[in-house]
Design an enzyme around this catalytic site. Structure first.
Site, PDB file in Angstrom:
ATOM      1  N   CYS A   1     -28.053  24.037 -14.402  1.00 31.12           N
ATOM      2  CA  CYS A   1     -27.882  22.748 -15.176  1.00 31.12           C
ATOM      3  C   CYS A   1     -27.979  21.351 -14.563  1.00 31.12           C
ATOM      4  CB  CYS A   1     -26.216  22.671 -15.322  1.00 31.12           C
ATOM      5  SG  CYS A   1     -25.485  24.264 -16.151  1.00 31.12           S
TER       6      CYS A   1
ATOM      7  N   HIS B   1     -25.337  20.551 -24.256  1.00 33.96           N
ATOM      8  CA  HIS B   1     -25.768  20.856 -22.923  1.00 33.96           C
ATOM      9  C   HIS B   1     -27.236  21.601 -22.916  1.00 33.96           C
ATOM     10  CE1 HIS B   1     -25.692  21.392 -18.762  1.00 33.96           C
ATOM     11  NE2 HIS B   1     -24.984  22.428 -18.544  1.00 33.96           N
TER      12      HIS B   1
ATOM     13  N   CYS C   1     -22.027  20.352 -12.070  1.00 29.49           N
ATOM     14  CA  CYS C   1     -21.915  21.715 -11.551  1.00 29.49           C
ATOM     15  C   CYS C   1     -23.205  22.615 -12.080  1.00 29.49           C
ATOM     16  CB  CYS C   1     -20.623  22.338 -12.007  1.00 29.49           C
ATOM     17  SG  CYS C   1     -20.408  22.520 -13.948  1.00 29.49           S
TER      18      CYS C   1
END
Length: 391
Positions: free
Chosen positions: A92, A347, A377
Site C-alpha cells: 500500500c 484505496h 501501513c
C-alpha cells in the site's frame, strides 16, 4: 551546500470504484497513468526531456500492469525515449516509497528532476492475481509462523480488539471520512485531472457517499469472520465491515520532484520540501500497526515533535488503524485526514501515497500550516512516514 528535494506539483486522477462498471474501468492502466503524467508536465510547463527518471508504485504487477508499467506509461505519454522508469512494490505504500526514493535520489545528487507516481486499476487487475494461485510465502516463512499469517481484515480486527475500539467508534469514524470527503470536493479538485472515459468526463471521486449515516453503516455485517479465525482469535469482536474499511478503487497520481536550485533556475514555484523519511517493519500478524513506530521514528529523526506538526495524513486502510494511531500519538483528530481518506475516497493500492500527499498539501495550504506528516501501513507489517514542509 546541502541539496534539498522539493515538490514542484502533484496531480492525480479522479478515483473510480474498482469494479466492472466503475467510472474509470474502461481505461487501460497504462493509459490512465500516461494521462496523469501528461497532465503533470503540462501543468508545470517542464520539458519532459529534463526528467531523469520516473519511479512508479504498482502492487499487482501482472497482466495489464506487468512488465514495468512505469516505462510503458512514459512512452504512452509521449515522453522522449531517453526518459527511463522503474516500477516498485512496497504494497500500500508503493507510491509513497516512490516519492521517498525520488527525493532521496535528489538529495544524494543522482537526480535534479524526477517524477514519482503510482497506479492501480483494481477493476481490471484483481487483488492476489499476481500470486497465480500459488503459495507466495515458502517453507521457511511458514516454519517461522507455524500458526499462519493472516489477511488484513483479520489484522484490522486484532487492532480493534487490542485498542478496545467499539463498532460504534469505527462506524462513526467511517462516517466522518465520507462527510469530510464530500465537504472538501471543491478543495481537492485543484489537483485532480479530469478524464474523458468513453465520451464521458470524469472529474470527481466516485467513492464518497453523501447519503451514508452511522445507522446505515451500523447495519452492515462483519466482513471477515470465519469459524477458523474465531477459534484462533477468541478476543476478536468482529467489528470490521466493508463500511469502516477502505474501498477497492482505480486511480493514478504523480508528482514532480526537483532539487531546489534547479526549480529556482527553471522559474518553478514548489509547493513543499520533503524534509524527512522513515520506513519500518512491525509484527506481520498485527500487520497494520507500523504507522505507530514509523511516526515515532520520523519525528525523532527529524527533531520535529508531534506538537510542531500541523496536519497529518494517516491512510484509512481501516478505521481501526487510524484510531489506534490516534490513541498512541494523542494527536487531536481535528488535525488528521481533514479532507477524508481511503474509507470514502478509496484505496488504489499502488497510487494511494500520491493521494495522501495531494490531500496533505491542500490541507496545509487551506489552513496556512507549515509542517505535514503522512504515514501508510503496508501488508507484511511495514509502514512509511514522510515529513513535508510547505513553502
Amino acid at each position: 551546500m546541502a541539496r534539498r528535494a522539493v515538490i514542484v506539483d502533484v496531480v492525480r486522477s479522479p478515483f473510480g470504484r474498482g469494479r466492472a462498471n466503475g467510472a474509470l474501468a474502461a481505461l487501460h492502466p497504462v493509459d490512465l497513468y500516461a494521462r496523469v503524467l501528461q497532465a503533470l508536465v503540462a501543468r508545470t510547463g517542464v520539458d519532459p526531456a529534463l526528467v531523469e527518471d520516473v519511479i512508479t508504485g504498482c502492487v499487482i504487477q501482472v497482466g495489464e500492469q506487468a512488465a514495468n508499467i512505469g516505462r510503458q506509461a512514459v512512452l504512452a505519454a509521449g515522453f522522449p525515449d531517453s526518459v527511463p522508469a522503474v516500477t516498485l512494490d512496497r504494497k500500500c505504500g508503493s507510491a509513497q516509497q516512490a516519492m521517498d526514493f525520488a527525493a532521496q535520489g535528489v538529495i544524494a545528487g543522482a537526480y535534479d528532476m524526477v517524477i514519482a507516481g503510482g497506479v492501480e486499476m483494481m477493476s481490471r487487475v484483481e487483488m492476489k492475481s499476481n500470486r497465480m494461485g500459488r503459495d507466495n510465502l515458502g517453507p521457511m516463512l511458514h516454519a517461522r509462523y507455524p500458526d499462519g499469517l493472516v489477511h488484513q481484515g483479520i489484522s484490522a480486527e486484532l487492532i480493534a480488539a487490542k485498542w478496545d475500539l467499539s463498532r460504534v467508534e469505527l462506524d462513526d469514524y467511517a462516517f466522518r471520512s465520507h462527510q469530510h470527503a464530500v465537504s472538501a470536493r471543491g478543495i481537492v479538485a485543484r489537483d485532480i485531472v479530469p478524464l474523458d472515459v468513453d465520451g464521458r468526463s470524469v472529474d470527481t471521486d466516485e467513492g464518497p457517499r453523501p447519503d451514508t449515516s452511522p445507522e446505515k453503516l451500523g447495519d452492515l455485517r462483519p466482513a471477515f469472520r470465519s469459524d477458523e479465525m474465531a477459534a484462533r482469535f477468541p478476543e476478536i469482536g468482529w467489528r470490521v465491515t466493508a463500511g469502516n474499511a477502505s474501498q477497492i478503487t482505480d486511480g493514478a497520481g504523480a508528482m514532480l520532484i526537483a532539487e531546489e536550485k534547479t526549480a529556482e533556475r527553471l522559474g518553478l514555484s514548489p509547493r513543499a520540501a520533503i524534509s524527512g523519511f522513515a520506513v519500518t517493519g512491525d509484527d506481520p500478524v498485527m500487520m497494520l500497526t507500523g504507522v505507530i513506530p514509523a511516526t515515532r521514528k520520523l519525528t525523532e529523526r527529524c527533531g520535529r515533535p508531534l506538537e510542531q506538526i500541523d496536519i497529518f495524513e494517516v491512510n484509512e486502510a481501516f478505521a481501526s488503524v487510524v484510531l489506534a494511531w490516534h490513541r498512541e500519538m494523542r494527536v487531536p483528530l481535528e488535525r488528521v485526514n481533514l479532507f477524508g481518506g481511503a474509507i470514502a475516497l478509496g484505496h488504489p493500492v499502488g497510487a494511494s501515497g500520491i493521494r495522501l500527499t495531494a490531500n496533505l498539501l491542500c490541507a496545509l495550504e487551506e489552513t496556512d500550516g507549515r509542517y505535514g506528516l503522512q504515514t501508510m501501513c503496508e501488508s507484511g507489517g511495514m509502514a512509511n512516514a514522510t515529513l513535508l514542509e510547505r513553502l
